[in-house]
Design a protein around this motif. Structure first.
Motif, PDB file in Angstrom:
ATOM      1  N   ARG A   1       1.598   5.575  -8.774  1.00 37.01           N
ATOM      2  CA  ARG A   1       0.191   4.917  -9.447  1.00 37.01           C
ATOM      3  C   ARG A   1       0.160   5.111 -10.888  1.00 37.01           C
ATOM      4  O   ARG A   1      -0.319   4.375 -11.678  1.00 37.01           O
ATOM      5  CB  ARG A   1      -1.125   5.592  -8.727  1.00 37.01           C
ATOM      6  CG  ARG A   1      -1.066   4.792  -7.512  1.00 37.01           C
ATOM      7  CD  ARG A   1      -2.706   5.131  -6.987  1.00 37.01           C
ATOM      8  NE  ARG A   1      -2.876   6.648  -6.775  1.00 37.01           N
ATOM      9  CZ  ARG A   1      -2.601   7.201  -5.824  1.00 37.01           C
ATOM     10  NH1 ARG A   1      -2.346   6.763  -4.679  1.00 37.01           N
ATOM     11  NH2 ARG A   1      -3.037   8.397  -5.868  1.00 37.01           N
TER      12      ARG A   1
ATOM     13  N   PHE B   1       0.934  -1.199   0.024  1.00 33.20           N
ATOM     14  CA  PHE B   1       0.033  -0.010  -0.086  1.00 33.20           C
ATOM     15  C   PHE B   1       0.843   1.296   0.088  1.00 33.20           C
ATOM     16  O   PHE B   1       0.663   2.242  -0.715  1.00 33.20           O
ATOM     17  CB  PHE B   1      -0.939   0.128   1.187  1.00 33.20           C
ATOM     18  CG  PHE B   1      -2.106  -1.053   1.375  1.00 33.20           C
ATOM     19  CD1 PHE B   1      -2.837  -0.781   0.198  1.00 33.20           C
ATOM     20  CD2 PHE B   1      -1.975  -1.761   1.993  1.00 33.20           C
ATOM     21  CE1 PHE B   1      -4.148  -1.757  -0.095  1.00 33.20           C
ATOM     22  CE2 PHE B   1      -3.210  -2.990   1.888  1.00 33.20           C
ATOM     23  CZ  PHE B   1      -4.133  -2.525   1.036  1.00 33.20           C
ATOM     24  N   GLN B   2       2.022   1.010   0.753  1.00 30.06           N
ATOM     25  CA  GLN B   2       2.989   2.203   0.801  1.00 30.06           C
ATOM     26  C   GLN B   2       3.404   2.506  -0.810  1.00 30.06           C
ATOM     27  O   GLN B   2       3.557   3.586  -1.263  1.00 30.06           O
ATOM     28  CB  GLN B   2       4.281   1.721   1.580  1.00 30.06           C
ATOM     29  CG  GLN B   2       5.246   2.490   1.579  1.00 30.06           C
ATOM     30  CD  GLN B   2       5.135   3.709   2.470  1.00 30.06           C
ATOM     31  OE1 GLN B   2       4.299   4.703   2.467  1.00 30.06           O
ATOM     32  NE2 GLN B   2       5.585   3.674   3.638  1.00 30.06           N
TER      33      GLN B   2
ATOM     34  N   ALA C   1      -3.144  -7.536  -2.390  1.00 24.10           N
ATOM     35  CA  ALA C   1      -3.886  -6.216  -1.972  1.00 24.10           C
ATOM     36  C   ALA C   1      -5.432  -6.371  -1.927  1.00 24.10           C
ATOM     37  O   ALA C   1      -5.999  -5.965  -1.069  1.00 24.10           O
ATOM     38  CB  ALA C   1      -3.428  -5.092  -2.728  1.00 24.10           C
TER      39      ALA C   1
ATOM     40  N   LEU D   1       1.756   1.941  -3.431  1.00 22.07           N
ATOM     41  CA  LEU D   1       0.468   2.543  -4.246  1.00 22.07           C
ATOM     42  C   LEU D   1       0.089   3.914  -3.965  1.00 22.07           C
ATOM     43  O   LEU D   1      -0.581   4.612  -4.309  1.00 22.07           O
ATOM     44  CB  LEU D   1      -0.600   1.495  -4.268  1.00 22.07           C
ATOM     45  CG  LEU D   1      -0.641   0.508  -4.986  1.00 22.07           C
ATOM     46  CD1 LEU D   1      -1.825  -0.542  -4.786  1.00 22.07           C
ATOM     47  CD2 LEU D   1      -0.404   0.832  -6.422  1.00 22.07           C
ATOM     48  N   ALA D   2       0.782   4.135  -2.607  1.00 21.69           N
ATOM     49  CA  ALA D   2       0.564   5.640  -1.713  1.00 21.69           C
ATOM     50  C   ALA D   2       0.771   7.007  -2.767  1.00 21.69           C
ATOM     51  O   ALA D   2       0.104   7.931  -2.578  1.00 21.69           O
ATOM     52  CB  ALA D   2       1.013   5.806  -0.562  1.00 21.69           C
TER      53      ALA D   2
END
Lengths: 105, 105
Positions: free
Chosen positions: B11, B2-3, B72, B5-6
């Motif tokens: 992205r 997630f880090q 995810a 994709l943050a």
DNA sequence: ACGATACTTAAGCTCATGCTTCACCAACCG
DNA sequence: CGGTTGGTGAAGCATGAGCTTAAGTATCGT
């Protein structure tokens, strides 16, 4: 949103909220840090739309909002689907390349 | 994960990779920043398992790895399901509360 | 009313993140 | 072989994220 889920502590809070609503202190209890810090994390979660809160008396009660979760899930699954389709097409592409196998530029 | 994709730029890179493999420069082209920066983002993506890369000659080619994406997606959907079930149960709970409606401690 | 409880707010500190520049190597192009 | 292209690596910098302490406010219990 992904930003919000990027932090382990925040994920733990989300995890906790999966099992039902909680007050800020309840949320803070398992989390080796001050209440202040937890409130700040909570603000991030709330800002991202993942969590909704409501204050009754002196207690703020927190709840998960599945809409945001659903949005994140969709983002990922769209991209995954896109790529997997592309990946299938790759088979055909490679087969075609095999036939051409070294044509001029 | 997630880090990884943050970050919006990351992205965007993922987005680009959905449409097929790309070299580092191709990935960098639309991204108002230096190649160096892109390489660093790429390292994060690779570290998170989202992207696999392979160097042929002087060109490094990048590809999405759907496995990580799937992980995810699963994390989110598990939590969402958990909470939604809990939410259903809330109906019953509230009904019960209505009946009790003010019993002693 | 008084103290305890449940948060809130602001300030400050530290370390990680995202970026740049610069020097560099390796491969391709002629 | 020399120049250009594609990428690498190390410094260094600026910002922001995550935390703490400390002081404050609003309820609740008695």
């Amino acid at each position: 949103m992904f930003q919000a889920l990027a932090d382990p502590n925040r994920r733990q809070m989300v995890q906790r909220l999966c099992e039902g609503p909680a007050s800020v202190s309840e949320l803070a209890a398992p989390l080796a840090m001050t209440l202040s810090a937890v409130v700040q994390h909570l603000a991030v979660l709330e800002g991202s739309g993942l969590v909704r809160t409501q204050k009754i008396g002196r207690v703020r009660t927190c709840q998960l909002d599945t809409q945001a979760l659903r949005a994140a899930e969709r983002w990922i699954s769209e991209r995954r689907a896109l790529w997997e389709r592309r990946f299938d097409r790759l088979g055909a592409f490679l087969a075609e390349q095999d036939l051409k196998e070294g044509d001029g530029a």
